[in-house]
Scaffold this active site. Structure first.
Site, PDB file in Angstrom:
ATOM      1  N   CYS A 250       3.877   0.258  -7.063  1.00 44.34           N
ATOM      2  CA  CYS A 250       5.243   0.637  -6.691  1.00 44.34           C
ATOM      3  C   CYS A 250       6.271  -0.281  -7.366  1.00 44.34           C
ATOM      4  O   CYS A 250       6.427  -0.229  -8.583  1.00 44.34           O
ATOM      5  CB  CYS A 250       5.386   0.659  -5.179  1.00 44.34           C
ATOM      6  SG  CYS A 250       6.808   1.633  -4.611  1.00 44.34           S
ATOM      7  N   HIS A 335       1.068   4.450  -3.414  1.00 44.41           N
ATOM      8  CA  HIS A 335       0.385   3.475  -2.561  1.00 44.41           C
ATOM      9  C   HIS A 335      -1.061   3.882  -2.292  1.00 44.41           C
ATOM     10  O   HIS A 335      -1.344   4.649  -1.365  1.00 44.41           O
ATOM     11  CB  HIS A 335       1.139   3.328  -1.230  1.00 44.41           C
ATOM     12  CG  HIS A 335       2.444   2.633  -1.362  1.00 44.41           C
ATOM     13  ND1 HIS A 335       2.599   1.284  -1.129  1.00 44.41           N
ATOM     14  CD2 HIS A 335       3.656   3.094  -1.727  1.00 44.41           C
ATOM     15  CE1 HIS A 335       3.860   0.944  -1.339  1.00 44.41           C
ATOM     16  NE2 HIS A 335       4.526   2.031  -1.705  1.00 44.41           N
ATOM     17  N   GLU A 337      -3.314   2.117  -0.990  1.00 43.48           N
ATOM     18  CA  GLU A 337      -3.759   1.494   0.267  1.00 43.48           C
ATOM     19  C   GLU A 337      -3.396   2.322   1.487  1.00 43.48           C
ATOM     20  O   GLU A 337      -3.828   2.021   2.609  1.00 43.48           O
ATOM     21  CB  GLU A 337      -3.162   0.089   0.399  1.00 43.48           C
ATOM     22  CG  GLU A 337      -1.724   0.030   0.899  1.00 43.48           C
ATOM     23  CD  GLU A 337      -0.680   0.405  -0.149  1.00 43.48           C
ATOM     24  OE1 GLU A 337       0.506   0.504   0.199  1.00 43.48           O
ATOM     25  OE2 GLU A 337      -1.058   0.600  -1.323  1.00 43.48           O
TER      26      GLU A 337
END
Length: 359
Positions: A250, A335, A337
């Site tokens: 990001c 993202h 994660e």
């Protein structure tokens, strides 16, 4: 009914609703997120610092809040806007209600407003500065507060969310350094679960300090605000790109790209939510991703660099990933994660860890 709350936009719009959370007045850029769940994770995501978050999903609060879902130690948003807030929790693991959660961290909320209309307004006009109050403030004064606040382009938000000192996690043979521009808990957890320790450095740590620590890889984390303001971080990353494998997520992608000469720009309303489609240009595969960013890399600015565009957003064609032509360096705009969101691209942590172990 509870007390009245109001939200004002810089274009003069004022909407009234019902207050929840902490009784106060706040300002920030109004941003909408399209996720259907995961409000706890979103509210604690450091990338939302400086913004008043609005959910496009019409009901929030039904599964309460648990500290296990936090992505940082505090609520990061400046305020929360919802169509309806649920006061009756129906999740056995909940520790508190959404209302109690916002009160604990002194963040105001407003419910009972037409979030669909606000979302369409932002999509048409772009993200707008706004002011939210649960106090008795005149409409004109509230609009003036929205207009007169500093633009998010000119705010230094990363220093507000970055660690102030080195923090270490895990004791393993391999360690990855994370430059903390606003790291999420899930990022750290993904390394620990793969047997890799983490050394979390402040965003402005000198490159030599990281080299002297003796890490095996480097990640530049996500975070809030304008990448153009992170001049020291960009300069340090520029001196580290040839030292070990590097991964950027990001804001981390934007910082690394700027180290290679990229320019960035503010998007009209950004990408925020857990349903953003990304296409890999080499394999043709499409992934559904979680995203939270309001700035973007101009891909034309990297045409003469050693970074290659590898992925794009299928909604608007903006760049979602780059790799270096020779170095073990990869960046992505989304993202992997999750927290919240899909885990379609979680394998990227496997690939980076494998690169670290082979390097």
């Amino acid at each position: 009914m509870g007390n009245e709350a109001k939200i004002a936009l810089e274009d003069g719009t004022v909407l009234k609703g019902e207050a929840f959370g902490h009784e106060t007045t706040t300002v920030g850029e109004l941003a909408f997120s399209t996720g259907m769940s995961g409000y706890t994770e979103s509210l604690t995501d450091p990338s939302f610092k400086g913004q008043i978050l609005m959910s496009t999903y019409p009901l929030e609060g039904n599964h309460g809040v648990s500290e296990d879902w936090y992505q940082s130690k505090t609520v990061q948003v400046e305020g929360f806007v919802v169509r309806e807030v649920c006061k009756n929790v129906s999740q056995f693991g909940a520790q508190k209600t959404l209302d109690e959660f916002l009160k604990e961290f002194e963040v105001p909320g407003i419910s009972g407003v037409d979030t669909r209309d606000l979302t369409l307004r932002i999509r048409e006009k772009g993200s707008m500065k706004s002011a939210l109050t649960t106090e008795d403030i005149d409409d004109d004064e509230l609009v003036a507060m929205a207009k007169n606040q500093k633009s998010i382009i000119d705010r230094d938000l990363v220093p507000q969310v970055s660690t102030k000192e080195l923090v270490t996690y895990g004791d393993f043979d391999k360690t990855v350094a994370i430059i903390d521009c606003g790291v999420k808990k899930n990022m750290i957890t993904n390394y620990l679960s793969r047997g890799v320790g983490v050394a979390l450095f402040p965003y402005d740590t000198d490159y030599q300090t990281i080299l002297d620590y003796g890490v095996d890889g480097l990640m530049v984390s996500s975070g809030p605000g304008n990448p153009e303001r992170l001049t020291s971080t960009i300069e340090n990353v520029e001196k580290l790109v040839e030292k070990f494998p590097i991964f950027g997520i990001c804001l981390g992608q934007q910082v690394i790209a700027k180290a290679f000469g990229a320019t960035t720009y503010k998007m009209k309303f950004g990408h925020r939510g857990a349903n953003q489609p990304v296409k890999d240009l080499k394999t043709g595969k499409v992934f559904i991703t979680e995203q939270n960013h309001g700035f973007c890399i101009d891909p034309d600015s990297l045409k003469d660099s050693d970074l290659e565009l590898t992925q794009i957003n299928l909604n608007d064609g903006t760049p979602e990933g780059f790799t270096h032509k020779e170095l073990p360096l990869r960046t992505i705009q989304y993202h992997p994660e999750a927290g919240p969101g899909p885990t379609d691209t979680n394998v990227l942590f496997d690939e980076f860890v494998e690169t670290i172990k082979k390097y």
